[in-house]
Scaffold this motif. Sequence first.
Motif, PDB file in Angstrom:
ATOM      1  N   ASP A   1       0.853  -1.183   0.000  1.00  0.00           N
ATOM      2  CA  ASP A   1       0.000   0.000   0.000  1.00  0.00           C
ATOM      3  C   ASP A   1       0.893   1.238   0.000  1.00  0.00           C
ATOM      4  O   ASP A   1       2.086   1.166   0.331  1.00  0.00           O
ATOM      5  CB  ASP A   1      -0.901  -0.020   1.239  1.00  0.00           C
ATOM      6  N   VAL A   2       0.335   2.385  -0.362  1.00  0.00           N
ATOM      7  CA  VAL A   2       1.111   3.630  -0.346  1.00  0.00           C
ATOM      8  C   VAL A   2       0.981   4.335   1.002  1.00  0.00           C
ATOM      9  O   VAL A   2       1.977   4.638   1.663  1.00  0.00           O
ATOM     10  CB  VAL A   2       0.664   4.572  -1.484  1.00  0.00           C
ATOM     11  N   ALA A   3      -0.238   4.608   1.438  1.00  0.00           N
ATOM     12  CA  ALA A   3      -0.459   5.403   2.652  1.00  0.00           C
ATOM     13  C   ALA A   3      -0.467   4.496   3.880  1.00  0.00           C
ATOM     14  O   ALA A   3      -1.431   3.791   4.137  1.00  0.00           O
ATOM     15  CB  ALA A   3      -1.770   6.167   2.546  1.00  0.00           C
ATOM     16  N   MET A   4       0.635   4.523   4.620  1.00  0.00           N
ATOM     17  CA  MET A   4       0.743   3.752   5.858  1.00  0.00           C
ATOM     18  C   MET A   4       1.438   4.608   6.908  1.00  0.00           C
ATOM     19  O   MET A   4       2.144   5.567   6.571  1.00  0.00           O
ATOM     20  CB  MET A   4       1.545   2.459   5.621  1.00  0.00           C
ATOM     21  N   PRO A   5       1.259   4.288   8.195  1.00  0.00           N
ATOM     22  CA  PRO A   5       1.932   5.051   9.249  1.00  0.00           C
ATOM     23  C   PRO A   5       3.451   4.953   9.115  1.00  0.00           C
ATOM     24  O   PRO A   5       3.988   3.967   8.609  1.00  0.00           O
ATOM     25  CB  PRO A   5       1.449   4.373  10.537  1.00  0.00           C
ATOM     26  N   GLY A   6       4.145   5.988   9.592  1.00  0.00           N
ATOM     27  CA  GLY A   6       5.608   5.986   9.488  1.00  0.00           C
ATOM     28  C   GLY A   6       6.026   6.232   8.057  1.00  0.00           C
ATOM     29  O   GLY A   6       5.463   7.072   7.365  1.00  0.00           O
ATOM     30  N   ILE A   7       7.023   5.501   7.593  1.00  0.00           N
ATOM     31  CA  ILE A   7       7.433   5.655   6.197  1.00  0.00           C
ATOM     32  C   ILE A   7       6.327   5.083   5.307  1.00  0.00           C
ATOM     33  O   ILE A   7       5.698   4.077   5.635  1.00  0.00           O
ATOM     34  CB  ILE A   7       8.787   4.971   5.911  1.00  0.00           C
ATOM     35  N   ASP A   8       6.065   5.732   4.187  1.00  0.00           N
ATOM     36  CA  ASP A   8       4.983   5.266   3.328  1.00  0.00           C
ATOM     37  C   ASP A   8       5.461   4.129   2.428  1.00  0.00           C
ATOM     38  O   ASP A   8       6.629   3.715   2.451  1.00  0.00           O
ATOM     39  CB  ASP A   8       4.401   6.419   2.512  1.00  0.00           C
ATOM     40  N   GLY A   9       4.541   3.609   1.618  1.00  0.00           N
ATOM     41  CA  GLY A   9       4.874   2.468   0.785  1.00  0.00           C
ATOM     42  C   GLY A   9       5.912   2.765  -0.268  1.00  0.00           C
ATOM     43  O   GLY A   9       6.675   1.871  -0.666  1.00  0.00           O
ATOM     44  N   ILE A  10       5.969   4.006  -0.728  1.00  0.00           N
ATOM     45  CA  ILE A  10       6.963   4.350  -1.750  1.00  0.00           C
ATOM     46  C   ILE A  10       8.367   4.341  -1.153  1.00  0.00           C
ATOM     47  O   ILE A  10       9.310   3.812  -1.744  1.00  0.00           O
ATOM     48  CB  ILE A  10       6.616   5.712  -2.386  1.00  0.00           C
ATOM     49  N   GLU A  11       8.525   4.909   0.033  1.00  0.00           N
ATOM     50  CA  GLU A  11       9.829   4.876   0.690  1.00  0.00           C
ATOM     51  C   GLU A  11      10.199   3.444   1.069  1.00  0.00           C
ATOM     52  O   GLU A  11      11.362   3.039   0.939  1.00  0.00           O
ATOM     53  CB  GLU A  11       9.825   5.769   1.920  1.00  0.00           C
ATOM     54  N   ALA A  12       9.224   2.655   1.524  1.00  0.00           N
ATOM     55  CA  ALA A  12       9.499   1.254   1.842  1.00  0.00           C
ATOM     56  C   ALA A  12       9.951   0.502   0.591  1.00  0.00           C
ATOM     57  O   ALA A  12      10.863  -0.328   0.643  1.00  0.00           O
ATOM     58  CB  ALA A  12       8.251   0.602   2.436  1.00  0.00           C
TER      59      ALA A  12
ATOM     60  N   ARG B   1       4.563   8.139 -10.634  1.00  0.00           N
ATOM     61  CA  ARG B   1       5.949   8.398 -11.031  1.00  0.00           C
ATOM     62  C   ARG B   1       6.919   8.051  -9.911  1.00  0.00           C
ATOM     63  O   ARG B   1       7.946   7.389 -10.146  1.00  0.00           O
ATOM     64  CB  ARG B   1       6.101   9.872 -11.418  1.00  0.00           C
ATOM     65  N   GLU B   2       6.609   8.458  -8.694  1.00  0.00           N
ATOM     66  CA  GLU B   2       7.507   8.199  -7.567  1.00  0.00           C
ATOM     67  C   GLU B   2       7.641   6.701  -7.299  1.00  0.00           C
ATOM     68  O   GLU B   2       8.724   6.212  -6.982  1.00  0.00           O
ATOM     69  CB  GLU B   2       6.994   8.903  -6.310  1.00  0.00           C
ATOM     70  N   ALA B   3       6.538   5.966  -7.426  1.00  0.00           N
ATOM     71  CA  ALA B   3       6.578   4.525  -7.171  1.00  0.00           C
ATOM     72  C   ALA B   3       7.464   3.816  -8.186  1.00  0.00           C
ATOM     73  O   ALA B   3       8.276   2.950  -7.823  1.00  0.00           O
ATOM     74  CB  ALA B   3       5.161   3.945  -7.209  1.00  0.00           C
ATOM     75  N   ILE B   4       7.324   4.165  -9.455  1.00  0.00           N
ATOM     76  CA  ILE B   4       8.142   3.535 -10.491  1.00  0.00           C
ATOM     77  C   ILE B   4       9.607   3.905 -10.297  1.00  0.00           C
ATOM     78  O   ILE B   4      10.504   3.070 -10.423  1.00  0.00           O
ATOM     79  CB  ILE B   4       7.649   3.944 -11.889  1.00  0.00           C
ATOM     80  N   GLN B   5       9.864   5.166  -9.973  1.00  0.00           N
ATOM     81  CA  GLN B   5      11.240   5.591  -9.732  1.00  0.00           C
ATOM     82  C   GLN B   5      11.832   4.893  -8.511  1.00  0.00           C
ATOM     83  O   GLN B   5      13.038   4.653  -8.455  1.00  0.00           O
ATOM     84  CB  GLN B   5      11.296   7.112  -9.552  1.00  0.00           C
ATOM     85  N   ALA B   6      10.992   4.556  -7.540  1.00  0.00           N
ATOM     86  CA  ALA B   6      11.472   3.876  -6.332  1.00  0.00           C
ATOM     87  C   ALA B   6      11.792   2.408  -6.594  1.00  0.00           C
ATOM     88  O   ALA B   6      12.425   1.754  -5.755  1.00  0.00           O
ATOM     89  CB  ALA B   6      10.432   3.986  -5.219  1.00  0.00           C
ATOM     90  N   GLY B   7      11.329   1.885  -7.734  1.00  0.00           N
ATOM     91  CA  GLY B   7      11.646   0.500  -8.076  1.00  0.00           C
ATOM     92  C   GLY B   7      10.466  -0.445  -8.111  1.00  0.00           C
ATOM     93  O   GLY B   7      10.652  -1.656  -8.284  1.00  0.00           O
TER      94      GLY B   7
END
Length: 219
Positions: A59-70, A101-107
């Motif tokens: 998921d993207v929106a989660m407590p702490g670091i979000d799914g994109i950073e994870a 875009r951010e998700a794809i760039q994150a891998g």
Amino acid sequence: MRVLLADDHQILRAGLRMILADAPPSPDDETIEVVGEASTGEEAVRLAAALHPDVVLMDVAMPGIDGIEATRRLRAAGGQPAGERPAVLILTTYGDDARVREAIQAGALGYLLKDLLRDDLVRAVYGAARGVPTLDPRAQQLLMRQLHAPAPASPFDALTGRERDVLRLIARGRSNKEIAAALSLSLGTVKGYVSAMLPKLGVGDRTQAALFATRHGLE
């Protein structure tokens, strides 16, 4: 095939677990096993390191670091060969340009919206384990729109070629007299270029012009 679920809604994780547990085997006779569940981005990264899933449904929106950073941390996992890092499928309600875009760039290998069909989800999971990307059609449209969008205008487009030359030397700390000598111009001509240039850049003096040129990378 080992799958880790990462979503902060327990009911949604339970639903995903049921869908994947009931999924028919793939054409290669693979089956899906949900090996763990995470409710935060930090937990997803920690469990992935411990459980070695083939695919993470994130998921993207989660407590702490979000799914994109994870996702970024999972795909950059230090000391782990690239082929052993889990494929990440983003599964979210957010379909805006920036997040895709951010998700794809994150891998992330895929970007899916939560209103997708059950069979499409199962197909995406099997595909991700083989390295096959899956993008929701709406996410594809967003990416294509970004690819075809016109390039942003340069902040120096309003300047003539000679004004750019003068600005480049101002940014290097040259005085009007030194600029005149370097460009084989009269001192009055250089002053004229400087006066014409400042309002085009939206700055008040040569010091601000120099900072503007440096900030925007005038070469």
